[in-house]
Write a protein that holds these residues in place. Structure first.
Motif, PDB file in Angstrom:
ATOM      1  N   SER A   1     -34.760   0.309  -2.016  1.00  0.00           N
ATOM      2  CA  SER A   1     -35.739   1.373  -1.880  1.00  0.00           C
ATOM      3  C   SER A   1     -36.228   1.875  -3.224  1.00  0.00           C
ATOM      4  N   GLY A   2     -35.564   1.439  -4.310  1.00  0.00           N
ATOM      5  CA  GLY A   2     -36.053   1.795  -5.625  1.00  0.00           C
ATOM      6  C   GLY A   2     -35.488   3.100  -6.159  1.00  0.00           C
ATOM      7  N   ARG A   3     -34.462   3.681  -5.507  1.00  0.00           N
ATOM      8  CA  ARG A   3     -33.839   4.899  -5.994  1.00  0.00           C
ATOM      9  C   ARG A   3     -32.387   4.856  -5.589  1.00  0.00           C
ATOM     10  N   PRO A   4     -31.536   5.730  -6.077  1.00  0.00           N
ATOM     11  CA  PRO A   4     -30.120   5.702  -5.720  1.00  0.00           C
ATOM     12  C   PRO A   4     -29.944   5.750  -4.212  1.00  0.00           C
ATOM     13  N   ALA A   5     -29.099   4.869  -3.667  1.00  0.00           N
ATOM     14  CA  ALA A   5     -28.901   4.805  -2.217  1.00  0.00           C
ATOM     15  C   ALA A   5     -27.667   5.608  -1.861  1.00  0.00           C
TER      16      ALA A   5
ATOM     17  N   THR B   1     -20.670   2.281  -2.286  1.00  0.00           N
ATOM     18  CA  THR B   1     -21.444   1.879  -3.461  1.00  0.00           C
ATOM     19  C   THR B   1     -22.897   1.771  -3.026  1.00  0.00           C
ATOM     20  N   PRO B   2     -23.852   1.716  -3.980  1.00  0.00           N
ATOM     21  CA  PRO B   2     -25.259   1.603  -3.591  1.00  0.00           C
ATOM     22  C   PRO B   2     -25.566   0.377  -2.743  1.00  0.00           C
ATOM     23  N   GLY B   3     -24.732  -0.662  -2.815  1.00  0.00           N
ATOM     24  CA  GLY B   3     -25.012  -1.884  -2.068  1.00  0.00           C
ATOM     25  C   GLY B   3     -24.131  -2.114  -0.869  1.00  0.00           C
ATOM     26  N   THR B   4     -23.345  -1.093  -0.434  1.00  0.00           N
ATOM     27  CA  THR B   4     -22.479  -1.259   0.733  1.00  0.00           C
ATOM     28  C   THR B   4     -22.580  -0.048   1.652  1.00  0.00           C
ATOM     29  N   MET B   5     -22.242  -0.254   2.921  1.00  0.00           N
ATOM     30  CA  MET B   5     -22.241   0.834   3.895  1.00  0.00           C
ATOM     31  C   MET B   5     -21.108   0.636   4.894  1.00  0.00           C
TER      32      MET B   5
END
Length: 252
Positions: free
Chosen positions: A30-34, A162-166
């Motif tokens: 999305s281009g910003r901190p997730a 982390t920004p790349g995990t959920m």
């Protein structure tokens, strides 16, 4: 899926929720901190996100066993926004059908709940309690037992370690026919969404089912977020089969 897990689906005998709660999340693309709070806001600009006070989650599940369910959950923050901790109001509705022995079982439910949402930078936890009315129609079930009302509770956790995990876990329980629903999903950022495994348990006094599969959720199409899931299921009547779920999320 999340947050207010309400969500769809929900969840409550043999039907989908969500989370329950439909389970959609943002990706690092999305281009910003997730952050976990993204679950409530979608990929909108900061100004638009801050104005979100209502989220609507819908979910539809079909299976090779002949069962099909659709649900919708609306969650509101009456004293602020969904980006901040505070009071939450939630309304659920579910309708569906499933194979029960040699006949067809049908189910419908509506619920109204009140709760609280705790919002942190990396996680959102929501808890609800309220009342529901449920209708079960199935072969051999006495007319006097088809309609009932009672208490319903829901718990929903959505986290972004982390920004790349959920990670998303949601569950509901109703005293009406002892209906329950639980769904656990995890994922990593892939192609504008989150891809990973999921497991689910659902049932009531008359029906039980479990599912294991994979999901790809949180991808954006215009102003909406979508998720899809598919895998293997097993129920007490028709045994093994396949299922597919489609989730959608919108905010206002």
């Amino acid at each position: 899926m999340h947050p207010t897990l309400a969500r769809v689906v929900v969840r409550r005998g043999p039907f989908p929720r969500v989370l329950t709660g439909c389970v959609l999340a943002l990706t690092a693309a999305s281009g910003r901190p997730a952050l976990a709070a993204d679950w409530y806001t979608g990929a909108e600009t900061a100004g638009a996100q801050d104005s979100w006070i209502v989220s609507v989650d819908t979910s539809t599940t079909v299976s090779s066993q002949g069962s099909q369910f659709a649900g919708a959950t609306a969650t509101a923050a009456p004293a602020g926004t969904l980006l901040t901790s505070g009071l939450r109001l939630r309304a659920d509705a579910t309708i569906g059908s499933y194979r029960a022995g040699t006949g067809l079982g049908q189910q419908a439910e509506v619920a109204a709940m009140v709760g609280y949402g705790w919002v942190w930078p990396e996680a959102v936890l929501s808890a609800f309690v309220g009342l529901n009315v449920r209708r079960n129609e199935m072969p051999g079930l006495e007319a006097s037992l088809r309609n009932a009302g009672g208490l319903k509770a829901a718990l929903d956790l959505y986290a972004r370690p982390t920004p790349g995990t959920m990670v998303h876990a949601t569950g509901t329980y109703s005293s009406t026919f002892n209906a329950y629903y639980g769904r656990l999903r995890g994922g990593v950022a892939v192609m504008g969404g989150f891809l990973g495994p999921e497991v689910a348990l659902l049932g009531d006094d008359y029906y039980r089912q479990w599912r294991i599969g994979a999901h790809w959720s949180g991808f954006q199409v215009g102003a909406l977020q979508f998720g899809v899931a598919a895998g293997y299921l097993h129920d007490q009547t028709r045994k093994g089969g396949l299922y597919t779920t489609v989730d959608m999320r919108a905010g206002f």
